[in-house]
Design a protein around this motif. Structure first.
Motif, short mmCIF file in Angstrom:
data_model
loop_
_atom_site.label_atom_id
_atom_site.label_comp_id
_atom_site.label_asym_id
_atom_site.label_seq_id
_atom_site.Cartn_x
_atom_site.Cartn_y
_atom_site.Cartn_z
N SER A 36 5.06 4.16 -6.33
CA SER A 36 5.21 5.27 -5.38
C SER A 36 4.01 5.40 -4.43
CB SER A 36 5.42 6.58 -6.15
OG SER A 36 4.31 6.79 -7.04
N ALA A 37 2.86 4.81 -4.85
CA ALA A 37 1.69 4.90 -3.99
C ALA A 37 1.67 3.74 -2.97
CB ALA A 37 0.42 4.82 -4.84
N PHE A 38 2.50 2.77 -3.22
CA PHE A 38 2.50 1.58 -2.34
C PHE A 38 3.42 1.80 -1.16
CE2 PHE A 38 1.29 -1.89 -5.65
CZ PHE A 38 0.08 -1.26 -5.86
N VAL A 104 5.28 5.85 3.17
CA VAL A 104 3.91 5.66 2.67
C VAL A 104 3.25 4.51 3.45
CG1 VAL A 104 2.46 5.20 0.64
CG2 VAL A 104 4.64 6.39 0.38
N GLY A 105 2.06 4.74 3.98
CA GLY A 105 1.29 3.68 4.68
C GLY A 105 1.98 3.17 5.92
N GLY A 110 9.93 3.38 9.49
CA GLY A 110 10.88 2.23 9.54
C GLY A 110 10.34 0.98 10.17
N ARG A 111 9.17 1.06 10.76
CA ARG A 111 8.67 -0.13 11.46
C ARG A 111 7.93 -1.06 10.49
NH1 ARG A 111 5.49 0.94 16.88
NH2 ARG A 111 7.52 1.80 17.36
N ASN A 177 1.35 -0.82 6.66
CA ASN A 177 0.90 -1.82 5.69
C ASN A 177 2.05 -2.75 5.29
OD1 ASN A 177 -1.54 -0.55 5.69
ND2 ASN A 177 -1.14 0.61 3.81
N MET A 178 1.63 -3.88 4.84
CA MET A 178 2.65 -4.81 4.30
C MET A 178 2.92 -4.41 2.85
SD MET A 178 2.59 -8.91 3.68
CE MET A 178 2.59 -9.50 5.33
#
Ligand code: ADP
Length: 941
Positions: A36-38, A104-105, A110-111, A177-178
């Motif tokens: 969930s943090a990723f 998140v991040g 959506g991008r 982020n990836m």
């Protein structure tokens, strides 16, 4: 193997993409977010993975069109996303399919992350390049591998970022982020890409090259990542390494490595002092520097090796091409055979004209060679794959001719059980060589079987040695050909012969010095038998293209017999010429067109012309026209080979016009090519003989005529005398009867005497008539046994024989003859009765015998009768006379009456038959009459 990796990776990627898409649609965060943090995996990213997975499957299956479409899609997706970041716009593609609830991040909902977009861009680029890229397989492989490695770097960087909690590694420039599983997806994609790129290249070596440098590259990056400040190298180094790999210039790797080190140092000095109180970052950077340098070194080495390899490969290819070696590469599982252009052109085909399959080879091999070659091939494949296979067979050229192909190959790939999977080998067209070898073998056999001695001598003039001696050297020289090798040709001559042939040897030497050919003959002595022989030979230099003498060839023949023959012919010719000149018989050589070519003195004398005059004319002009036709007829027969010689009596015209009779004997001399050369005529003057013959003929005719006249006279006389004689006799008898009493005794006695004499005269005349009739009348001839004729006579005279106390003994081998019975009776009657009559012996014996062959006075006579008696014999003085008409030796008183005509009849009958009669006799001992008659010759039994 590589395909399997790619396929598995592709399925995993597709699965990953599908799972996340499912997660977004079904709203299952566990599928979207690992933690969930990723950062979640965006929908577009999942779509990208779905497309990536499908693209890789298409790649593996070589569905290039689909690959291109999917790759273009990925490119478009990544470029649009990148453009949104760069231009700060929103094309509305990010949430085109789903609304993003988890952000998140994420910089914009959506991008996908910029590094994710980069990942898809790499995949899209790789796909498009694979389909459209025009490059050699090596370059293509390098580019694809590099793209794969780049992708791996980007993905691994993110992955390690999550692992070591360095956000900068997966989140670039504070943008989206990836996601962690996105990095996993890209790692899988990079693995697939690298394994696919490894399939393209042809040299296994290249794969390793990139892999090793790639791994080092990755290791450098990882170390660098461990020091969070060193991220500048992440951007710099992959591009540097790519340059180093792609560009030719030497040592560029080092230059780029130095550049990277400079960046690294700069980075360190820029930030390190603050963040590296314990100096660990410095140590790591130093280690990185070493790794970069090591990497550059390896790249340079590999490039060098590759260049060398390329060079040797090029030269190998050139060598293969120039040596006209056709290559084949046979995949035993598919039975496909890769055939090199030379393989095809060797048989007159262009590569595309032939199906590259084993069946092609099978269909082109000569049917007679196919089974044998297949046997060798299968034996090799099944039994000894360790070694190499080797065979020679004929293959059909496109133009229909047969080429002799030498093939050699070996197994290059086997399965784990050692079963061959792939065979690689070469074809060599040995037709010319085989033809040459055949030609050479033929030549050698021709040389060995010829009568000629063939020697090849080295080109040294001072000390030439024999390099080759034909097989028959032993027969001619007495020295075996193998013994002659490396010997000096002088071995044929001992000291004596060297002196004898000194002049000739000097001539040969001169010719050799001037590089000229020479024909010579020398007398030599055989080493083994000491026999002298004459060698006639040609010695000529064999020149190279540049005109240099390579060696000398000597071709010689033993001409001893020829020489002897020549001498013989010369002698014969001389003898003939001297015979011709001195012959008493006319001798002439006459051309086929009748001209005199040569005449001897005798011909000149016979014909009265001088030699010069005769040579101006021909024999036709000098031949009597009546004899010419026959003469020319015979000449023609001889030219037609119907006769070899002819002889005729003919007439020539003498110069002074008179006729010369000649006996002509002609023979014909032929040229070796079978054409007639000239006639040899022998002319003998037979004019004198001819004259004598004529004379003799005339005499004989005259004699025969006078004999006939005499016979006629005797016949007429005896015939005409008979009548008046019978009248005288009758009158005398009438006178006696009428006047016997009136005449006195003396007159009566005279009258009696007159009667007797006239009777005797009549008998004489009758005999004369009979004698002259012999041979005049036609007589009947038949086959009669002589013994029967004799028996009949004995029977007729049986009384007389008994009275005389005589005995006639007849041999039992008397023949049966074709004769006139009456005449034969006359012969035997006279001879038998004479033997009894002229015989004083109390026991008179007449013996008749016969010899089929009898020798008398050296002459062999056939069918001879002998009539022998033991009577009074005949004085040799009268042995001929007794056969004369009316010749009698004894008085009537002593041996009775007779006319003395009997033996004359006998002789005439016998001689008219072509026979002979003669007597052998000794007075008081008896006589033997011998005779034979000619006609009985062939009828004798
Ligand atoms: P002819 O018996 O009538 O006298 P021939 O012609 O038969 O006549 O014989 C000629 C002569 O040759 C005889 O008179 C005789 O003197 C002699 N002569 C013939 N045959 C014999 C014989 N066998 N032995 C001895 N004398 C012979």
């Amino acid at each position: 193997m590589n395909n399997k990796i790619s396929t598995v990776s592709a399925f995993l990627i597709t699965f990953l993409g599908a799972l996340v898409i499912l997660g977004w649609y079904l709203d299952i965060p566990a599928l979207i977010q690992v933690h969930s943090a990723f950062t979640p995996m965006q929908f577009n990213t999942a779509l990208g993975f779905l497309v990536t997975g499908l693209a890789i499957i298409c790649w593996v299956q070589q569905r290039l069109r689909y690959l291109l479409i999917l790759s273009v899609f990925l490119l478009a997706l990544s470029i649009l996303t990148g453009a949104q970041y760069l231009l700060g716009v929103n094309f509305g593609i990010d949430e085109l399919f789903v609304e993003h609830s988890i952000t998140v991040g994420t910089s914009s909902p959506g991008r996908m992350a910029p590094n994710t977009a980069l990942g898809f861009m790499i995949v899209g680029l790789a796909g498009c390049y694979h389909v459209k890229g025009q490059a050699t397989s090596n370059i293509k492989s390098i580019i694809l591998q590099s793209l794969g490695l780049l992708l791996l770097s980007v993905a691994a960087l993110a992955g390690f970022g999550y692992l070591f909690e360095i956000e900068l590694a997966y989140g670039w420039a504070g943008l989206t982020n990836m996601a962690a599983h996105t990095s996993l997806g890209f790692i899988l994609a990079s693995i697939a890409l690298i394994s696919l790129s490894l399939q393209i290249h042809t040299q296994v070596f290249d794969g390793h090259a990139i892999n090793i440098t790639g791994l080092l590259f990755l290791a450098t990056l990882l170390i660098d990542i461990l020091s969070p400040e060193g991220l500048e190298i992440i951007v710099a180094y992959p591009s540097l390494i790519l340059c180093a790999l792609l560009f030719r210039p030497q040592n560029i790797s080092f230059a780029l490595a130095l550049f990277a080190i400079a960046l690294l140092t700069l980075g360190y000095y820029a930030v390190d002092r603050v963040f590296d109180p314990d100096g660990s970052a410095l140590r790591i950077r130093v280690l990185t520097v070493f790794l970069i340098l090591a990497n550059a070194f390896i790249i340079e080495q590999l490039k060098k090796q590759k260049a060398q390899l390329q060079e040797s490969k090029t030269s190998l290819e050139l060598a293969v091409e120039s040596s006209e070696i056709g290559l084949w590469d046979w995949d035993l599982t598919s039975n496909q055979v890769k055939l090199s252009p030379i393989w095809c052109s060797m048989l007159g085909y262009k590569p595309h004209e032939l199906e590259h399959a084993f069946a092609t080879w099978e269909s082109l091999v000569h049917p007679d060679d196919l089974q044998k070659t297949l046997r060798i091939l299968h034996q090799y494949i099944n039994e000894e794959p360790g070694n190499h296979y080797e065979a020679q067979f004929r293959m059909r050229h496109k133009n229909g001719s047969w080429r002799i192909i030498y093939s050699r190959g070996s197994v290059v790939e086997t399965d784990k059980f050692g079963k061959p999977l792939r065979l690689v080998g070469m074809h060599l067209d040995t037709t010319e060589r085989a033809n040459l070898e055949n030609e050479l073998a033929l030549l050698k056999s021709a040389v060995d079987h010829s009568q000629s001695l063939v020697l090849v001598l080295s080109s040294s003039i001072e000390n030439p040695t024999i390099l080759y001696a034909s097989h028959n050297a032993q027969n001619i020289t007495g020295i075996g050909s193998s013994t002659l090798i490396n010997e000096s040709p002088i071995v044929f001559l001992n000291q004596q012969e060297r002196i004898k042939n000194k002049k000739e040897l000097a001539k040969i030497r001169r010719a050799m010095i001037n590089h000229q050919s020479i024909t010579s003959q020398v007398w030599l002595k055989r080493v083994d038998t000491d026999e002298v022989y004459r060698l006639k030979f040609n010695l000529y230099p064999v020149l190279s293209e540049s005109g240099e003498t390579l060696h000398y060839s000597l071709i010689g023949q033993d001409t001893t017999k020829l020489y002897q023959l020549e001498q013989l012919i010369l002698e014969e010719r001389e003898r003939f010429q001297s015979a011709m000149v001195h012959s008493p018989i006319g001798m002439a050589l006459v051309s086929i067109d009748a001209r005199w070519l040569d005449v001897n003195q005798s011909v000149c004398e016979i014909l009265g012309y001088s030699k010069a005059e005769l040579l101006q004319t021909d024999f036709i002009q000098l031949t009597h026209p009546d004899d010419l036709e026959l003469d020319l007829e015979q000449v023609q027969k001889m030219l037609d080979r119907k006769i070899t010689t002819y002889e005729m009596e003919k007439r020539y015209f003498h110069k002074d016009g008179h006729i010369v009779w000649a006996l002509l004997s002609v023979s014909l001399v032929w040229n070796t090519d079978g054409t007639p050369k000239y006639f040899i005529s022998q002319i003998q003057d037979i004019s004198e003989r001819k004259l004598q013959q004529e004379r003799l003929k005339r005499y004989t005719e005259e004699l025969e005529q006078s004999n006939r006249d005499l016979d006629d006279f005797a016949y007429i006389a005896s015939h005409d005398l008979k009548e008046p004689l019978r009248g005288i006799n009758n009158h005398a008898l009438m006178l006696k009867r009428g006047y016997q009493d009136k005449l006195d005794e003396t007159a009566n006695h005279k009258l009696d005497r007159m009667v007797k004499l006239s009777q005797k005269l009549e008998k004489l005349i009758s005999d004369l008539l009979y004698f002259s009739r012999i041979g005049r009348e036609k007589e009947s001839i038949k086959r009669i046994p002589i013994s029967a004729i004799i028996a009949k006579q004995i029977d007729l005279y049986q009384n007389y024989i008994s009275e005389q106390n005589a005995q006639v003994s007849v041999a039992n081998n008397l023949p049966t003859l074709l004769c006139n019975e009456l005449k034969m009776s006359v012969i035997f009657r006279n001879l038998i009765l004479n033997g009894i009559k002229y015989n004083d012996n109390t026991h008179k014996v007449v013996t008749i015998s016969f010899d089929k062959q009898f020798t008398f006075q050296g002459k062999i006579l056939k069918n001879v009768f002998h009539i022998q008696d033991n009577g009074i014999g005949i004085d040799p003085e009268f042995h001929h006379d007794i056969f004369r008409m009316f010749k009698r030796l004894n008085s009537e008183k002593a041996y009775g009456s007779g006319t003395g005509a009997g033996l004359a009849f006998v002789k005439k009958i016998i001689e008219q038959s072509g026979g002979e009669i003669w007597v052998e006799s000794t007075p008081d001992k008896g006589s033997t009459f011998h005779f034979y008659i000619k006609e009985v010759d062939h009828e004798a039994r």
